[in-house]
Write an enzyme that holds these catalytic residues in place. Structure first.
Site, short mmCIF file in Angstrom:
data_model
loop_
_atom_site.label_atom_id
_atom_site.label_comp_id
_atom_site.label_asym_id
_atom_site.label_seq_id
_atom_site.Cartn_x
_atom_site.Cartn_y
_atom_site.Cartn_z
N LEU A 144 2.03 8.75 -2.11
CA LEU A 144 1.67 9.37 -3.39
C LEU A 144 2.23 8.51 -4.54
O LEU A 144 3.10 8.91 -5.29
CB LEU A 144 2.21 10.80 -3.48
N ILE A 147 -2.08 5.27 -7.17
CA ILE A 147 -3.43 5.65 -6.75
C ILE A 147 -3.40 7.02 -6.08
O ILE A 147 -4.27 7.85 -6.33
CB ILE A 147 -4.03 4.58 -5.80
N ARG A 224 -4.29 0.19 3.50
CA ARG A 224 -4.43 -1.06 4.23
C ARG A 224 -4.78 -0.74 5.68
O ARG A 224 -4.24 0.23 6.25
CB ARG A 224 -3.13 -1.87 4.20
N GLU A 253 -9.74 -7.76 8.62
CA GLU A 253 -10.90 -7.94 7.73
C GLU A 253 -11.29 -9.42 7.64
O GLU A 253 -10.41 -10.27 7.65
CB GLU A 253 -10.56 -7.41 6.33
N HIS A 271 -14.14 -2.88 2.13
CA HIS A 271 -13.02 -3.05 1.20
C HIS A 271 -13.51 -3.18 -0.25
O HIS A 271 -13.36 -4.24 -0.88
CB HIS A 271 -12.18 -4.27 1.59
N GLY A 273 -12.76 -0.74 -2.74
CA GLY A 273 -12.05 0.22 -3.59
C GLY A 273 -12.03 -0.16 -5.07
O GLY A 273 -12.29 0.67 -5.94
P1 NAP Z 1 2.25 2.36 -5.36
O1 NAP Z 1 2.21 3.01 -6.70
O2 NAP Z 1 3.37 1.41 -5.07
O3 NAP Z 1 2.21 3.52 -4.27
C1 NAP Z 1 2.48 3.30 -2.93
C2 NAP Z 1 3.03 4.58 -2.34
O4 NAP Z 1 3.23 4.37 -0.95
C3 NAP Z 1 4.36 4.99 -2.97
O5 NAP Z 1 4.27 6.31 -3.42
C4 NAP Z 1 5.37 4.86 -1.84
O6 NAP Z 1 6.22 5.99 -1.89
C5 NAP Z 1 4.50 4.91 -0.57
N1 NAP Z 1 5.11 4.09 0.47
C6 NAP Z 1 5.55 2.81 0.38
N2 NAP Z 1 6.09 2.41 1.53
C7 NAP Z 1 6.02 3.47 2.36
C8 NAP Z 1 6.45 3.70 3.71
N3 NAP Z 1 7.06 2.74 4.41
N4 NAP Z 1 6.22 4.91 4.25
C9 NAP Z 1 5.60 5.88 3.54
N5 NAP Z 1 5.17 5.72 2.26
C10 NAP Z 1 5.40 4.54 1.69
O7 NAP Z 1 0.92 1.52 -5.10
P2 NAP Z 1 -0.57 1.86 -5.58
O8 NAP Z 1 -0.87 1.15 -6.83
O9 NAP Z 1 -0.78 3.34 -5.51
O10 NAP Z 1 -1.38 1.14 -4.38
C11 NAP Z 1 -1.21 1.58 -3.06
C12 NAP Z 1 -1.90 0.68 -2.06
O11 NAP Z 1 -3.30 0.87 -2.09
C13 NAP Z 1 -1.74 -0.83 -2.27
O12 NAP Z 1 -0.51 -1.31 -1.80
C14 NAP Z 1 -2.92 -1.40 -1.51
O13 NAP Z 1 -2.55 -1.67 -0.17
C15 NAP Z 1 -3.94 -0.27 -1.53
N6 NAP Z 1 -5.12 -0.60 -2.36
C16 NAP Z 1 -6.34 -0.67 -1.76
C17 NAP Z 1 -7.47 -0.96 -2.52
C18 NAP Z 1 -8.83 -1.00 -1.92
O14 NAP Z 1 -9.69 -1.71 -2.44
N7 NAP Z 1 -9.09 -0.26 -0.85
C19 NAP Z 1 -7.33 -1.20 -3.89
C20 NAP Z 1 -6.08 -1.13 -4.45
C21 NAP Z 1 -4.97 -0.82 -3.67
P3 NAP Z 1 7.76 5.88 -1.46
O15 NAP Z 1 8.31 4.69 -2.20
O16 NAP Z 1 8.36 7.18 -1.85
O17 NAP Z 1 7.74 5.68 0.01
C1 8YV Z 2 -8.74 -5.98 -3.74
C2 8YV Z 2 -6.83 -4.39 -3.05
O1 8YV Z 2 -9.90 -5.82 -3.00
O2 8YV Z 2 -5.57 -4.38 -5.05
C3 8YV Z 2 -5.56 -4.31 -3.81
O3 8YV Z 2 -4.52 -4.15 -3.17
O4 8YV Z 2 -6.87 -4.20 -1.89
C4 8YV Z 2 -8.10 -4.64 -3.77
O5 8YV Z 2 -8.06 -4.23 -5.08
C5 8YV Z 2 -8.07 -7.18 -3.23
O6 8YV Z 2 -6.72 -7.27 -3.45
C6 8YV Z 2 -8.77 -8.41 -3.79
O7 8YV Z 2 -8.54 -9.47 -2.94
#
Ligand code: NAP
Ligand code: 8YV
Length: 314
Positions: A144, A147, A224, A253, A271, A273
């Site tokens: 949480l 995002i 991820r 991927e 992928h 998002g």
């Molecule tokens: P964020 O603000 O750092 O949030 C990550 C959350 O994960 C934090 O609340 C953290 O809470 C929790 N977390 C971290 N390590 C953990 C662990 N070992 N066990 C359980 N929970 C854990 O990051 P965000 O901006 O929301 O982004 C989150 C992730 O979304 C990115 O790292 C990326 O992998 C993914 N993403 C995917 C896309 C896509 O295109 N599909 C796009 C953008 C991002 P705690 O610190 O309390 O554990």
């Molecule tokens: C992108 C993502 O697709 O921001 C991230 O963590 O997974 C996505 O926004 C990627 O990083 C672009 O290579």
């Protein structure tokens, strides 16, 4: 090292001497020639930025990662060497949250399958079978963070109950916190995974967690691919230990296991998002701005936790 959006390439090219690794006939030879002079790296395409690469770039000061997730960069090693790592937080939060909720609805109400049904002319024969529902579901969010919170906000507006698991309770929310993922999985029927990748979260969503989610359970993963044990997921889907899955991310991927592709009761996205023009431009601009800010002596704009900016170059 790999092609990046033109906004990044042009932005870097305007301010710096840019070496385009992907255009070199032999990237290895290029690295040997220019490596000792390289001071900044724009990283993307999930290329591994590890100690070996850092060894080849002894003057490296900053790695500007195109993405908020930076599991492909060894940030701890960068920190040890005094190299700053930056990512692209916040500018993609709403886009990814929108996609996550869209993917959940698409999975529960089978939107891609329904679309395929109509195109195949089957509506002329009989209506599409009734689907499962989002109504009354309790959603457990793994991670949480930025995002995750934006997803929770949207789900609340949909009238759904939200709970979460992470390493720590979040101070600024009133959703129920579960200290263990397994306990949360037992209590919810949607598991929304938005935790970062890397060794700490690898295969957190395993066979036991999926079994706990149960036969009406739905897994959505926009975090991820490495967070979910893909083999265990395929088995859970095959044996109907869970109902369905909506996946935007995968373990290897862009390779997606044939078993998943062959399943009609899952929704699979490549992928995407953050993949709108608007948001990718905002991310790209942040990559350029981090490099520009750093090399004009103003420090990085968005350093990651492992390489905090102390105001002094190492
Ligand atoms: P964020 O603000 O750092 O949030 C990550 C959350 O994960 C934090 O609340 C953290 O809470 C929790 N977390 C971290 N390590 C953990 C662990 N070992 N066990 C359980 N929970 C854990 O990051 P965000 O901006 O929301 O982004 C989150 C992730 O979304 C990115 O790292 C990326 O992998 C993914 N993403 C995917 C896309 C896509 O295109 N599909 C796009 C953008 C991002 P705690 O610190 O309390 O554990
Ligand atoms: C992108 C993502 O697709 O921001 C991230 O963590 O997974 C996505 O926004 C990627 O990083 C672009 O290579």
């Amino acid at each position: 090292m790999r092609p990046m959006p033109s906004l990044i390439i042009e932005g870097i090219d305007r301010a710096f001497t840019l070496h385009r690794g992907w255009e070199a006939p032999d990237p290895d030879t290029l690295l040997r020639e220019i490596g000792p002079r390289v001071r900044g790296l724009a990283a993307g395409g999930h290329i591994q930025v590890d100690g070996d690469l850092m060894d080849r770039l002894p003057k490296l000061e900053i790695v500007a990662n195109f993405g908020v997730g930076y599991d492909s960069v060894d940030a701890k090693e960068a920190g040890r060497r005094g190299i700053i790592v930056t990512n692209t937080p916040d500018v993609l939060t709403d886009e990814v949250a929108d996609l996550a909720v869209g993917l959940l609805i698409a999975t529960v109400r089978q939107l891609p399958q329904v679309d395929r049904y109509l195109r195949a002319g089957k509506w002329l024969e009989k209506p599409y079978p009734l689907t499962a529902t989002l109504r009354g579901r309790k959603v457990g969010i793994l991670g949480l963070g930025r995002i995750g919170k934006a997803i929770a906000q949207r789900l609340e507006a949909f009238g759904l109950e939200v709970a979460y698991h992470g390493r720590n309770p979040q101070g600024d929310v009133r959703h129920r916190y579960y200290p263990t993922l397994l306990e949360m999985a037992k209590d919810v029927d949607v598991l929304m995974c938005v935790a970062p990748g890397g060794p700490e979260t690898k295969h957190m969503v395993n066979a036991e967690v999926l079994r706990a989610l149960g036969p009406d359970g739905i897994l959505v993963n926009v975090g991820r691919g490495s967070v979910v044990d893909e083999r265990a997921l395929i088995e859970a889907l095959r044996t109907k230990a869970i109902l369905s899955a909506g996946l935007d991310v995968f373990e290897d991927e862009p390779k997606v296991p044939q078993e998943l592709i062959a399943m009609d009761h899952v929704v699979l996205l490549p992928h995407v998002g953050s993949a709108s023009v608007h948001t990718r431009n905002a991310m790209g601009q942040l990559v350029v701005d981090n490099l520009t800010s750093w090399f004009s002596g103003k420090g990085p704009l968005t350093p990651v936790a492992e390489t905090p900016w102390t105001g002094k170059a190492a």
